[in-house]
Design a protein around this motif. Structure first.
Motif, PDB file in Angstrom:
ATOM      1  N   PHE A  33       0.812  -1.203   0.000  1.00 56.63           N
ATOM      2  CA  PHE A  33       0.000   0.000   0.000  1.00 56.63           C
ATOM      3  C   PHE A  33       0.854   1.265   0.000  1.00 56.63           C
ATOM      4  N   MET A  34       2.169   1.159   0.242  1.00 56.05           N
ATOM      5  CA  MET A  34       3.071   2.306   0.190  1.00 56.05           C
ATOM      6  C   MET A  34       4.084   2.060  -0.916  1.00 56.05           C
ATOM      7  N   ARG A  35       4.191   2.953  -1.860  1.00 57.33           N
ATOM      8  CA  ARG A  35       5.081   2.719  -2.992  1.00 57.33           C
ATOM      9  C   ARG A  35       6.173   3.764  -3.149  1.00 57.33           C
ATOM     10  N   ALA A  36       6.394   4.623  -2.177  1.00 52.58           N
ATOM     11  CA  ALA A  36       7.446   5.624  -2.286  1.00 52.58           C
ATOM     12  C   ALA A  36       8.805   4.939  -2.268  1.00 52.58           C
ATOM     13  N   PRO A  37       9.765   5.453  -3.015  1.00 53.81           N
ATOM     14  CA  PRO A  37      11.096   4.811  -3.031  1.00 53.81           C
ATOM     15  C   PRO A  37      11.709   4.779  -1.633  1.00 53.81           C
ATOM     16  N   GLY A  38      12.079   3.611  -1.189  1.00 46.68           N
ATOM     17  CA  GLY A  38      12.721   3.464   0.105  1.00 46.68           C
ATOM     18  C   GLY A  38      11.753   3.366   1.271  1.00 46.68           C
ATOM     19  N   GLU A  39      10.730   4.173   1.275  1.00 47.58           N
ATOM     20  CA  GLU A  39       9.808   4.186   2.407  1.00 47.58           C
ATOM     21  C   GLU A  39       9.001   2.897   2.486  1.00 47.58           C
ATOM     22  N   ALA A  40       8.593   2.374   1.354  1.00 49.32           N
ATOM     23  CA  ALA A  40       7.755   1.170   1.358  1.00 49.32           C
ATOM     24  C   ALA A  40       8.461   0.012   2.044  1.00 49.32           C
ATOM     25  N   CYS A  41       9.694  -0.225   1.675  1.00 52.46           N
ATOM     26  CA  CYS A  41      10.437  -1.338   2.287  1.00 52.46           C
ATOM     27  C   CYS A  41      10.650  -1.098   3.772  1.00 52.46           C
ATOM     28  N   GLY A  42      11.023   0.116   4.134  1.00 47.68           N
ATOM     29  CA  GLY A  42      11.279   0.434   5.530  1.00 47.68           C
ATOM     30  C   GLY A  42      10.030   0.368   6.387  1.00 47.68           C
ATOM     31  N   MET A  43       8.925   0.886   5.898  1.00 42.88           N
ATOM     32  CA  MET A  43       7.695   0.874   6.672  1.00 42.88           C
ATOM     33  C   MET A  43       7.151  -0.544   6.816  1.00 42.88           C
ATOM     34  N   PHE A  44       7.264  -1.332   5.761  1.00 39.30           N
ATOM     35  CA  PHE A  44       6.798  -2.710   5.854  1.00 39.30           C
ATOM     36  C   PHE A  44       7.612  -3.465   6.904  1.00 39.30           C
ATOM     37  N   ALA A  45       8.921  -3.247   6.911  1.00 38.22           N
ATOM     38  CA  ALA A  45       9.782  -3.909   7.898  1.00 38.22           C
ATOM     39  C   ALA A  45       9.455  -3.435   9.305  1.00 38.22           C
ATOM     40  N   LEU A  46       9.233  -2.133   9.481  1.00 45.00           N
ATOM     41  CA  LEU A  46       8.913  -1.590  10.794  1.00 45.00           C
ATOM     42  C   LEU A  46       7.584  -2.136  11.312  1.00 45.00           C
ATOM     43  N   GLU A  47       6.572  -2.147  10.465  1.00 43.48           N
ATOM     44  CA  GLU A  47       5.266  -2.655  10.892  1.00 43.48           C
ATOM     45  C   GLU A  47       5.327  -4.149  11.192  1.00 43.48           C
ATOM     46  N   SER A  48       6.105  -4.893  10.419  1.00 46.14           N
ATOM     47  CA  SER A  48       6.268  -6.328  10.695  1.00 46.14           C
ATOM     48  C   SER A  48       6.951  -6.543  12.040  1.00 46.14           C
ATOM     49  N   ALA A  49       7.976  -5.736  12.321  1.00 46.12           N
ATOM     50  CA  ALA A  49       8.690  -5.850  13.599  1.00 46.12           C
ATOM     51  C   ALA A  49       7.774  -5.491  14.761  1.00 46.12           C
ATOM     52  N   MET A  50       6.928  -4.473  14.584  1.00 45.94           N
ATOM     53  CA  MET A  50       6.001  -4.090  15.644  1.00 45.94           C
ATOM     54  C   MET A  50       4.997  -5.211  15.918  1.00 45.94           C
ATOM     55  N   GLU A  51       4.548  -5.874  14.857  1.00 46.82           N
ATOM     56  CA  GLU A  51       3.617  -6.986  15.051  1.00 46.82           C
ATOM     57  C   GLU A  51       4.302  -8.150  15.764  1.00 46.82           C
ATOM     58  N   GLU A  52       5.555  -8.434  15.412  1.00 49.96           N
ATOM     59  CA  GLU A  52       6.297  -9.492  16.092  1.00 49.96           C
ATOM     60  C   GLU A  52       6.504  -9.145  17.568  1.00 49.96           C
ATOM     61  N   LEU A  53       6.768  -7.861  17.854  1.00 52.87           N
ATOM     62  CA  LEU A  53       6.927  -7.428  19.238  1.00 52.87           C
ATOM     63  C   LEU A  53       5.630  -7.618  20.020  1.00 52.87           C
ATOM     64  N   ALA A  54       4.516  -7.259  19.414  1.00 51.46           N
ATOM     65  CA  ALA A  54       3.221  -7.430  20.085  1.00 51.46           C
ATOM     66  C   ALA A  54       2.962  -8.902  20.388  1.00 51.46           C
ATOM     67  N   ILE A  55       3.296  -9.759  19.453  1.00 53.98           N
ATOM     68  CA  ILE A  55       3.109 -11.196  19.683  1.00 53.98           C
ATOM     69  C   ILE A  55       4.014 -11.678  20.813  1.00 53.98           C
ATOM     70  N   ALA A  56       5.272 -11.203  20.825  1.00 49.99           N
ATOM     71  CA  ALA A  56       6.208 -11.600  21.889  1.00 49.99           C
ATOM     72  C   ALA A  56       5.747 -11.101  23.254  1.00 49.99           C
ATOM     73  N   LEU A  57       5.101  -9.925  23.282  1.00 52.87           N
ATOM     74  CA  LEU A  57       4.593  -9.375  24.537  1.00 52.87           C
ATOM     75  C   LEU A  57       3.223  -9.919  24.905  1.00 52.87           C
ATOM     76  N   ASN A  58       2.653 -10.709  24.004  1.00 58.40           N
ATOM     77  CA  ASN A  58       1.339 -11.309  24.198  1.00 58.40           C
ATOM     78  C   ASN A  58       0.243 -10.246  24.364  1.00 58.40           C
ATOM     79  N   ILE A  59       0.310  -9.209  23.517  1.00 56.32           N
ATOM     80  CA  ILE A  59      -0.729  -8.182  23.501  1.00 56.32           C
ATOM     81  C   ILE A  59      -1.216  -7.991  22.073  1.00 56.32           C
ATOM     82  N   ASP A  60      -2.364  -7.400  21.929  1.00 48.60           N
ATOM     83  CA  ASP A  60      -2.927  -7.116  20.617  1.00 48.60           C
ATOM     84  C   ASP A  60      -2.061  -6.064  19.913  1.00 48.60           C
ATOM     85  N   PRO A  61      -1.770  -6.234  18.629  1.00 52.66           N
ATOM     86  CA  PRO A  61      -0.955  -5.245  17.908  1.00 52.66           C
ATOM     87  C   PRO A  61      -1.531  -3.829  17.957  1.00 52.66           C
ATOM     88  N   LEU A  62      -2.858  -3.687  17.956  1.00 49.26           N
ATOM     89  CA  LEU A  62      -3.439  -2.345  18.046  1.00 49.26           C
ATOM     90  C   LEU A  62      -3.227  -1.733  19.429  1.00 49.26           C
TER      91      LEU A  62
END
Length: 82
Positions: free
Chosen positions: A20-49
């Motif tokens: 959903f983000m296609r800006a040069p550089g930002e798309a890859c970085g934001m996808f990685a950041l959001e994926s890491a945040m979701e993994e952190l939420a799972i590790a903390l056993n809380i809802d990602p939201l």
């Protein structure tokens, strides 16, 4: 001359997948950041939201003032409270 006796190992990586983000550089970085945040939420056993609400910024840190218009927190709460 050295003999060429090595085996190339590797996988191809598609780092410019359409998201959903296609800006040069930002798309890859934001996808990685959001994926890491979701993994952190799972590790903390809380809802990602819930994690998004925890890290939400009500004040713009660059000017130390509230954002002029930002309704992201309301969107998070709307999705958490059916």
């Amino acid at each position: 001359m050295l003999p060429l006796s090595f085996k190339e190992l590797g996988d191809s990586v598609r780092y410019n997948t359409p998201t959903f983000m296609r800006a040069p550089g930002e798309a890859c970085g934001m996808f990685a950041l959001e994926s890491a945040m979701e993994e952190l939420a799972i590790a903390l056993n809380i809802d990602p939201l819930t994690l998004c609400l925890i890290k939400h910024a009500d004040i713009n840190p660059q000017v130390a003032q509230p954002w002029s218009s930002k309704y992201l927190k309301e969107c998070y709460l709307d999705k958490l409270m059916p």
